[in-house]
Write an enzyme that holds these catalytic residues in place. Sequence first.
Site, PDB file in Angstrom:
ATOM      1  CG  HIS A  56      -0.323   0.167   2.480  1.00  0.00           C
ATOM      2  ND1 HIS A  56       0.250  -0.866   3.251  1.00  0.00           N
ATOM      3  CD2 HIS A  56       0.057   1.279   3.349  1.00  0.00           C
ATOM      4  CE1 HIS A  56       0.813  -0.773   4.378  1.00  0.00           C
ATOM      5  NE2 HIS A  56       0.721   0.811   4.348  1.00  0.00           N
ATOM      6  CG  ASP A  96       0.515  -4.281   3.274  1.00  0.00           C
ATOM      7  OD1 ASP A  96       0.851  -4.003   2.071  1.00  0.00           O
ATOM      8  OD2 ASP A  96       0.494  -3.846   4.132  1.00  0.00           O
ATOM      9  CB  SER A 189       3.246   1.185   6.436  1.00  0.00           C
ATOM     10  OG  SER A 189       2.105   1.523   7.198  1.00  0.00           O
TER      11      SER A 189
END
Length: 237
Positions: A56, A96, A189
């Site tokens: 993402h 992810d 992230s």
Amino acid sequence: MLICILAFTAHGTEIINGKKVPDRLMLYVASVQNNKGQHMCGGFLISEDFVVTAAHCDKLVVLGTHNLEKVDDGTMRYNVTRCKHPDFNSVASGNDIMLLKLSKKVQLNNKVQPIQIPKGEMKVKDKAKCRVVGWGYTRAGGKVSNVLEMAEVTLTNRKECAYVSKSISAKCCITDKTYQALLSSQGDSGGPLVCGATAAGIVSFNRECDPNIPNVYTDVSKYVSWIKKIRTKLLID
């Protein structure tokens, strides 16, 4: 496959204030940025050509500095070719992970070095010490740090975070609850969970820096075959 991080009171003020990463260490950490040069995510260099991050995240990479206020655009910033995992839909559903092929090879030196990833299934023992690193918020609701910081986490059994989602097959980690605000908030992230000398996990998501809810990491060892396949394809192309 996901790894969960569960909050636990431990190191106190040392983690609250953050622990700066020495310039000579963790030379594999990358800042993944947007077109405006703003830090959005972490990442980590695995070879002269490739950086791993979360699916993402964004599309520019900075390597070779621990201080985001000291970036030489001509030598530290790279355009990339992005390859998300084909089964990625959302951070909550898993997969992810994204591979970034750099526009040019990195010159490995005393400021930039890759980190190894698992060669296959990686079984980390409970209570093993691991590290998380990034430029994210130093506290919930605070400012993003421009200086690379790290914190230590300790692995525990998966029962500790089974309540995150009944559909998640996960390993778990226990960490200082201030670590979640320090190194698992927005901005971190895509960064690595480092166990020994290996990047074992990728920061995926947390729940608003809540110290009572586990953070979730992608288990890199579950994607070794995919990484090899994509690296080969992108190098040929």
